[in-house]
Design a protein around this motif. Structure first.
Motif, PDB file in Angstrom:
ATOM      1  N   ARG B  81      14.323  -7.479   8.361  1.00 17.92           N
ATOM      2  CA  ARG B  81      13.969  -7.214   6.968  1.00 17.92           C
ATOM      3  C   ARG B  81      12.784  -7.594   6.341  1.00 17.92           C
ATOM      4  N   VAL B  82      12.036  -6.793   5.792  1.00 10.77           N
ATOM      5  CA  VAL B  82      10.670  -7.184   5.088  1.00 10.77           C
ATOM      6  C   VAL B  82      10.960  -7.926   3.890  1.00 10.77           C
ATOM      7  N   ARG B  83      10.519  -8.955   3.633  1.00 10.36           N
ATOM      8  CA  ARG B  83      10.518  -9.780   2.539  1.00 10.36           C
ATOM      9  C   ARG B  83       9.837  -8.936   1.392  1.00 10.36           C
ATOM     10  N   PRO B  84      10.840  -8.674   0.240  1.00 12.96           N
ATOM     11  CA  PRO B  84      10.242  -7.816  -0.681  1.00 12.96           C
ATOM     12  C   PRO B  84       9.159  -8.536  -1.658  1.00 12.96           C
ATOM     13  N   GLY B  85       8.475  -7.696  -2.525  1.00  9.82           N
ATOM     14  CA  GLY B  85       7.411  -8.329  -3.282  1.00  9.82           C
ATOM     15  C   GLY B  85       5.986  -8.431  -2.610  1.00  9.82           C
ATOM     16  N   PRO B  86       5.076  -8.921  -3.363  1.00 16.01           N
ATOM     17  CA  PRO B  86       3.804  -8.983  -2.805  1.00 16.01           C
ATOM     18  C   PRO B  86       3.597  -9.814  -1.782  1.00 16.01           C
ATOM     19  N   SER B  87       2.594  -9.616  -1.077  1.00 15.83           N
ATOM     20  CA  SER B  87       2.430 -10.708   0.226  1.00 15.83           C
ATOM     21  C   SER B  87       0.932 -10.798   0.251  1.00 15.83           C
ATOM     22  N   ARG B  88       0.327 -11.507   1.328  1.00 22.03           N
ATOM     23  CA  ARG B  88      -1.076 -11.447   1.309  1.00 22.03           C
ATOM     24  C   ARG B  88      -1.353 -10.391   1.848  1.00 22.03           C
ATOM     25  N   ARG B  89      -0.643  -9.826   2.939  1.00 26.38           N
ATOM     26  CA  ARG B  89      -0.914  -8.591   3.619  1.00 26.38           C
ATOM     27  C   ARG B  89      -0.944  -7.368   2.606  1.00 26.38           C
ATOM     28  N   SER B  90       0.157  -7.330   1.892  1.00 28.59           N
ATOM     29  CA  SER B  90       0.299  -6.253   0.975  1.00 28.59           C
ATOM     30  C   SER B  90      -0.830  -6.000  -0.139  1.00 28.59           C
ATOM     31  N   ARG B  91      -1.255  -7.184  -0.546  1.00 29.32           N
ATOM     32  CA  ARG B  91      -2.589  -7.381  -1.331  1.00 29.32           C
ATOM     33  C   ARG B  91      -3.888  -6.778  -0.826  1.00 29.32           C
ATOM     34  N   GLU B  92      -3.924  -7.311   0.336  1.00 27.47           N
ATOM     35  CA  GLU B  92      -5.294  -7.089   0.995  1.00 27.47           C
ATOM     36  C   GLU B  92      -5.020  -5.255   1.151  1.00 27.47           C
ATOM     37  N   ILE B  93      -3.937  -4.707   1.587  1.00 26.19           N
ATOM     38  CA  ILE B  93      -4.071  -3.366   1.881  1.00 26.19           C
ATOM     39  C   ILE B  93      -4.248  -2.698   0.481  1.00 26.19           C
ATOM     40  N   SER B  94      -3.526  -3.304  -0.408  1.00 24.04           N
ATOM     41  CA  SER B  94      -3.779  -2.499  -1.567  1.00 24.04           C
ATOM     42  C   SER B  94      -5.230  -2.421  -2.132  1.00 24.04           C
ATOM     43  N   LEU B  95      -6.026  -3.543  -1.892  1.00 23.35           N
ATOM     44  CA  LEU B  95      -7.430  -3.634  -2.279  1.00 23.35           C
ATOM     45  C   LEU B  95      -8.260  -2.895  -1.252  1.00 23.35           C
ATOM     46  N   VAL B  96      -7.903  -2.582  -0.133  1.00 22.18           N
ATOM     47  CA  VAL B  96      -8.731  -1.846   0.721  1.00 22.18           C
ATOM     48  C   VAL B  96      -8.515  -0.116   0.410  1.00 22.18           C
ATOM     49  N   THR B  97      -7.107   0.044  -0.007  1.00 22.82           N
ATOM     50  CA  THR B  97      -6.750   1.411  -0.371  1.00 22.82           C
ATOM     51  C   THR B  97      -7.698   1.823  -1.563  1.00 22.82           C
ATOM     52  N   GLU B  98      -7.466   1.091  -2.614  1.00 22.05           N
ATOM     53  CA  GLU B  98      -8.566   1.125  -3.785  1.00 22.05           C
ATOM     54  C   GLU B  98      -9.941   1.505  -3.468  1.00 22.05           C
ATOM     55  N   LYS B  99     -10.259   0.687  -2.504  1.00 23.50           N
ATOM     56  CA  LYS B  99     -11.949   0.971  -2.180  1.00 23.50           C
ATOM     57  C   LYS B  99     -12.019   2.349  -1.562  1.00 23.50           C
ATOM     58  N   ALA B 100     -10.831   2.533  -0.467  1.00 23.30           N
ATOM     59  CA  ALA B 100     -11.071   3.811   0.092  1.00 23.30           C
ATOM     60  C   ALA B 100     -11.090   5.073  -0.736  1.00 23.30           C
ATOM     61  N   LEU B 101     -10.418   4.971  -1.952  1.00 21.79           N
ATOM     62  CA  LEU B 101     -10.262   6.199  -2.800  1.00 21.79           C
ATOM     63  C   LEU B 101     -11.122   6.025  -3.984  1.00 21.79           C
ATOM     64  N   ASN B 102     -11.758   4.954  -4.365  1.00 17.39           N
ATOM     65  CA  ASN B 102     -12.637   5.095  -5.631  1.00 17.39           C
ATOM     66  C   ASN B 102     -13.910   5.633  -5.509  1.00 17.39           C
ATOM     67  N   SER B 103     -14.329   5.964  -4.328  1.00 16.89           N
ATOM     68  CA  SER B 103     -15.616   6.597  -4.025  1.00 16.89           C
ATOM     69  C   SER B 103     -15.491   8.075  -4.340  1.00 16.89           C
TER      70      SER B 103
END
Lengths: 230, 240
Positions: B81-103
């Protein structure tokens, strides 16, 4: 030196539309070196040398002179805040609210109260997209009764039709009063059954905007009294 | 450099992507949405906005802000089971996704607002951030935003000195592959995401980037096809 696409073709961001300097980029397209590139998902429209994209989706962006349908969500001592379907509320100041003189300090709820629906015109949009509205002008007023439906912004030109042909057909057959706001809200007022019929015919236009001979289809739909024909 | 004996456990060629499936407009109430499946990894992206941005100090008066949220569903993992809610990993991936799309995305028309991109992973088997970016790019196009070009992403890696594309969870975690997720724009082939987990020689690294370039073009064809399928052509738009 050539066009790589056909008129009304669906194009995808990053797709090369034309090569050479013979064409000019407009809405939704941009130039990259000697190529014109699509910058928005939509249908391409070729107007002489000008290439532009007709978008198929997107939220309402306020522009000056737009007639919109809004709802009063807040009131201050000298203005009303109107929800027009944009991220932020638009401002309707005392000066533009009525052709009557409104005395300073009078009860503003007498004019427009919370939840009231108003057709207004956008008079100003500044760089930060703060919107000023007016209710002074032909056809601009507080709306009473009837119903409001939401349609996609991209389909508004279809619902209006050429020189208003589609909306006047629906008005004529149902006898309803219809106001279409550029923000995708449509106000329909008339007999309840007729309102419902008008509503469904507008949804029909929204659903099948690309249908050839759409006006005839809607006419038949209205004449059958809203029964779907096969 | 590649040993002849090595083969991938699912029988794929080294440069072969897993089977893909895409659909655009899977969430009708969202402004734009897309589903992207690659093998056993399934990502759904939904776009909302531009809308009011709070807290106000985060607002940008020059342009709208892109805000991505990457999330793995509780039941999505490999049995655990994946523990629900934000985690260190998901925050990092959210950030890099943002940067990948922003340009590629232009939000200058919407100052002070936010555009939300929600990426949910229904099932995960490696390459989730790449699947998320690929889906989000389609969802943003579907929502009708001004975009210079599309973005597609894939992970490449090295398994015992063999360069492979589109790693599965097994290859990444159990076989300890060098994992390099790469996002690339469709037209200019610019890299908007590049992470590296492991040790790799310089030559192998550049070869891996070339491999990703080819894979991303293949991914872009799949994206373009899905967007075209949402609006079947034939009858012309004006009904003239």
């Amino acid at each position: 030196m050539s066009l790589l696409i056909k008129e009304k073709q669906l194009v995808i961001p990053g797709e090369t539309l034309a090569k050479g300097m013979d064409f000019v980029p407009s809405d939704g397209t941009y130039r990259d070196g000697d190529e014109i590139v699509c910058g928005q998902l939509g249908l391409i429209s070729v107007h002489g040398r000008v290439l532009r994209i007709i978008p198929l989706a997107g939220r309402y962006i306020p522009r000056e002179e737009d007639v919109v349908i809004g709802r009063v969500v807040n009131m201050s001592l000298s203005s009303w805040q109107i929800d027009i379907g944009y991220a932020y509320e638009a401002n309707l100041s005392l000066r533009d609210a009525s052709s009557d003189f409104i005395e300073r300090g009078s009860d503003l709820a007498k004019y427009y109260d919370f939840g009231d629906i108003v057709t207004c015109k956008v008079i100003q949009v500044n760089r930060a997209k703060f919107v000023d509205l007016t209710v002074k002008g032909p056809g601009l007023k507080k709306l009473k009764g009837g119903r409001i439906i939401n349609i996609s912004i991209a389909k508004i030109p279809r619902v209006i039709g050429k020189q208003g042909s589609m909306v006047s057909l629906i008005k004529q057959v149902t006898g309803c009063e219809i106001t279409i706001g550029q923000n995708g809200r449509v106000w329909i007022s008339g007999e309840p059954e007729k309102e419902y019929l008008a509503e469904r015919s507008i949804y029909l236009v929204e659903r099948e905007p690309q249908h050839v001979g759409l006006t005839d289809k809607v006419k038949a739909f209205l004449e059958r009294g809203g029964v779907d024909g096969k | 450099m590649a040993s002849k004996k090595f083969s991938r456990s699912d029988g794929r060629a080294f440069d072969q992507l897993r089977p893909m499936e895409t659909r655009v407009g899977v969430i009708p109430r969202a402004d734009g949405s897309a589903l992207f499946r690659i093998g056993n990894t399934v990502a759904i992206a939904a776009v909302y906005g531009p809308r009011a941005f709070h807290p106000t100090f985060l607002r940008n008066p020059e342009r709208g802000v892109l805000r991505c949220n990457y999330n793995m569903m509780a039941f999505s993992g490999s049995g655990e089971r994946v523990r629900p809610g934000p985690s260190r990993r998901s925050r990092e991936i959210s950030l890099v996704t943002e940067k990948a799309l922003n340009s590629v995305i232009d939000l200058s028309e919407f100052p002070n607002t936010v555009v939300d991109v929600f990426i949910e992973l229904l099932q995960t088997d490696g390459g989730t951030r790449c699947a998320g970016i690929t889906a989000a790019s389609m969802a943003l196009a579907d929502a009708g935003f001004l975009m210079k070009e599309m973005v597609s992403a894939v992970s490449v890696g090295a398994l015992e000195d063999n360069l492979v594309v589109d790693l599965t969870s097994e290859e990444d975690c159990e076989l300890k592959a060098v994992d390099i997720p790469i996002a690339m724009t469709s037209r200019s082939k610019n890299i908007t995401l590049l992470q590296l987990d492991g040790m790799i020689s310089k030559d192998n690294f550049f070869a891996a980037v070339e491999l990703a370039k080819k894979a991303c073009s293949a991914l872009h064809d799949v994206q373009a096809k899905a967007l075209r399928e949402k609006y079947p052509q034939g009858a012309d738009e004006n009904g003239k």
